[in-house]
Design an enzyme around this catalytic site. Structure first.
Site, PDB file in Angstrom:
ATOM      1  N   LYS A 139      46.829  45.758  44.922  1.00 57.88           N
ATOM      2  CA  LYS A 139      47.847  46.645  45.512  1.00 57.88           C
ATOM      3  C   LYS A 139      47.893  46.379  47.021  1.00 57.88           C
ATOM      4  CE  LYS A 139      47.554  50.001  41.756  1.00 57.88           C
ATOM      5  NZ  LYS A 139      46.301  49.946  40.997  1.00 57.88           N
TER       6      LYS A 139
ATOM      7  N   TYR B  64      32.091  30.092  31.355  1.00 58.75           N
ATOM      8  CA  TYR B  64      31.399  31.319  30.945  1.00 58.75           C
ATOM      9  C   TYR B  64      30.244  31.577  31.894  1.00 58.75           C
ATOM     10  CZ  TYR B  64      33.113  33.724  26.896  1.00 58.75           C
ATOM     11  OH  TYR B  64      33.842  34.522  26.073  1.00 58.75           O
TER      12      TYR B  64
ATOM     13  N   ARG C  40      45.137  40.413  40.268  1.00 57.18           N
ATOM     14  CA  ARG C  40      45.025  41.627  39.445  1.00 57.18           C
ATOM     15  C   ARG C  40      43.587  41.754  38.983  1.00 57.18           C
ATOM     16  NH1 ARG C  40      49.901  43.302  38.695  1.00 57.18           N
ATOM     17  NH2 ARG C  40      49.089  45.104  37.630  1.00 57.18           N
TER      18      ARG C  40
ATOM     19  N   GLU D 225      28.259  34.823  31.892  1.00 58.51           N
ATOM     20  CA  GLU D 225      27.713  36.167  31.627  1.00 58.51           C
ATOM     21  C   GLU D 225      26.429  36.368  32.417  1.00 58.51           C
ATOM     22  OE1 GLU D 225      27.541  36.129  27.396  1.00 58.51           O
ATOM     23  OE2 GLU D 225      29.361  37.314  27.200  1.00 58.51           O
TER      24      GLU D 225
ATOM     25  N   THR E  75      41.394  48.638  42.625  1.00 60.89           N
ATOM     26  CA  THR E  75      41.998  47.400  42.168  1.00 60.89           C
ATOM     27  C   THR E  75      42.223  46.533  43.404  1.00 60.89           C
ATOM     28  OG1 THR E  75      44.132  48.496  42.286  1.00 60.89           O
ATOM     29  CG2 THR E  75      43.166  48.251  40.109  1.00 60.89           C
TER      30      THR E  75
ATOM     31  N   ASP F 283      38.470  56.684  43.707  1.00 60.53           N
ATOM     32  CA  ASP F 283      39.285  55.580  43.210  1.00 60.53           C
ATOM     33  C   ASP F 283      40.347  55.328  44.274  1.00 60.53           C
ATOM     34  OD1 ASP F 283      41.269  54.034  42.088  1.00 60.53           O
ATOM     35  OD2 ASP F 283      41.354  55.129  40.186  1.00 60.53           O
TER      36      ASP F 283
HETATM   37  N1  DSN Z   1      49.834  51.514  37.406  1.00 55.29           N
HETATM   38  C1  DSN Z   1      49.258  51.779  38.716  1.00 55.29           C
HETATM   39  C2  DSN Z   1      50.246  52.315  39.657  1.00 55.29           C
HETATM   40  O1  DSN Z   1      51.394  51.893  39.574  1.00 55.29           O
HETATM   41  O2  DSN Z   1      49.922  53.115  40.506  1.00 55.29           O
HETATM   42  C3  DSN Z   1      48.078  52.645  38.610  1.00 55.29           C
HETATM   43  O3  DSN Z   1      47.165  52.035  37.757  1.00 55.29           O
END
Ligand code: DSN
Length: 428
Positions: free
Chosen positions: A238, A63, A244, A65, A235, A209
């Site tokens: 990708k 933890y 993730r 925080e 994120t 984003d």
């Molecule tokens: N689910 C993602 C995508 O496939 O683009 C976006 O959050």
């Protein structure tokens, strides 16, 4: 040591296949699936063993925080090291003044950006979900559309590109407090400098984003929003090829507001093991081989788009500048759902996707989205893109039950498996 203590210790140290054979088997099957199928989901990738090791580390027990050197728990010295390294790498890689590496996912990263700049009831201008935006960009079924008022821009019906004059006009009409840029399925570059001008003209905060393009941006293969935006979210799993998770970058003047929005505003304890994995992926993204990878991602996407177009496939906006493309299946008379299912059966994994102005429902759709981050990670190049285009085309033009069509799909399945197996990913 008593018997029950030693039993407990041996239980704690038991390998997964002994402790939970059902879950171990599901994971083993997914290793097979990921190895033997051709994965074309634009938002997925294959992470390194180093990223997986960090994600699976004992840091999951901790933890922490708070933020480095300002924690609510003892024993955070190693968590501090990990988080400080991750922050510094994120700032260096993206040229950002401040980074928050605690968001558990992209949705929380976007929520933090909104919380930092908006009050409930304020207005956001963002890309329409059905034209390629994201649920968190103001969709009425998401917190972003219930907590805030939203107005949406889309693509031009003729060019299928963002029409910046139209967006300027919309901004003047709806007077948003924040403009969100970025998309989950827009195959072209986004002009962040133009968005900045639009935001300034109406006194709005500018957010980006870049979940999809973060890896391309990090490698200098897509224009960076960082110099133009008040905050940039993404994120890490990708094109960036990490665990993730999510990250928010911002100008120094917004650092406190962003940090407060993430913790204690939205989250409790950060996932220290995932922050460690983010640090690892950021280090990987600083290597020359990562730049080569992102260059090849773009070359592969262009090659695949051209090969599909040469075979008569219509691509939304006519092609791609990035890692993905959007196929319009309407001229072939089939739906995205039918194409996705048939492709999966032959070992090619992509997702059905709405095309702009789609007349089909979201669970049916008229399109499929195709991305090349996974196949590029496994080493495929332009010749393999030609082969993949051929396999896709043969599959989606032979969806019937006749013996001839079934035979075509069977041979596509054999060839897809052979192609995948020629580029092994994870050892078994
Ligand atoms: N689910 C993602 C995508 O496939 O683009 C976006 O959050």
């Amino acid at each position: 040591m008593g018997n029950s203590e030693s039993t407990l210790m041996s239980e704690i140290n038991r390998p997964l296949e002994q402790a939970d054979p059902e879950i171990a088997e599901a994971i083993r099957l997914d290793v097979e699936r990921q190895n033997h199928k051709i994965l074309l989901i634009a938002s997925e990738n294959y992470v390194s063993k180093a990223v997986m090791e960090a994600t699976g580390s004992v840091l999951t027990n901790k933890y922490a925080e708070g933020y480095p050197l300002k924690r609510y728990y003892g024993g955070c010295e190693n968590a501090d090291t990990v988080e400080t390294i991750a922050i510094e790498r994120a700032k260096e890689l993206f040229g950002a003044e401040h980074a928050n590496v605690q968001p558990h996912a992209g949705s929380q990263a976007n929520m933090a950006a909104y919380f930092a700049f908006l009050k409930p009831g304020d207005r956001i201008l963002a890309m329409e979900l059905a034209h390629g935006g994201h649920l968190t960009h103001g969709s009425p079924v998401n917190f972003s559309g219930t907590l805030y008022q939203s107005c949406a821009y889309g693509v031009d019906p003729e060019t299928e590109l963002l029409d910046y004059d139209k967006i300027q006009q919309l901004a003047e009409e709806c007077r948003p407090k924040a403009i969100m840029t970025g998309a989950t399925v827009y195959p072209r570059y986004i002009d962040f400098a133009r968005f900045r001008k639009i935001a300034d003209s109406v006194g709005a905060v500018l957010l980006a984003d870049i979940a999809h393009t973060a890896g391309l941006v990090a490698a200098g293969e897509h224009p960076s929003p960082v110099p133009y935006c008040d905050a940039v979210t993404f994120t890490t799993h990708k094109t960036l090829r990490g665990p993730r998770s999510g990250i928010v970058l911002c100008k120094a003047e917004h650092a406190k507001a962003i940090d407060r929005a993430v913790f204690p505003g939205l989250q409790g304890g950060p996932l220290v093991h995932v922050i460690a994995a983010k640090a690892v992926c950021l280090k990987e993204a600083m290597q020359p081989s990562f730049k080569d990878y992102q260059r090849q991602v773009k070359l592969n996407a262009r090659a695949l788009a051209e090969e599909l177009a040469n075979r008569g496939i219509r691509l939304v906006s006519g092609g791609t500048d990035t890692h993905l493309m959007l196929v319009d299946l309407t001229p072939l008379g089939i739906t995205g759902k039918a194409a996705q299912e048939a492709l999966d059966e032959v070992g090619i994994v992509a997702n059905k996707n709405m095309i702009p102005f789609d007349t089909q429902k979201p669970m049916v759709t008229s399109g499929i989205r195709i991305g090349v981050p996974c196949v590029t990670t496994r080493g495929m190049k332009e010749p393999e893109m030609a082969k993949i285009a051929d396999l896709i085309m043969r599959c989606v033009t032979n969806l019937g039950d006749s013996a001839a069509e079934v035979a075509v799909r069977e041979s596509v399945a054999r060839e897809a498996r052979a192609l995948a197996d020629a580029f092994p990913v994870y050892p078994v």
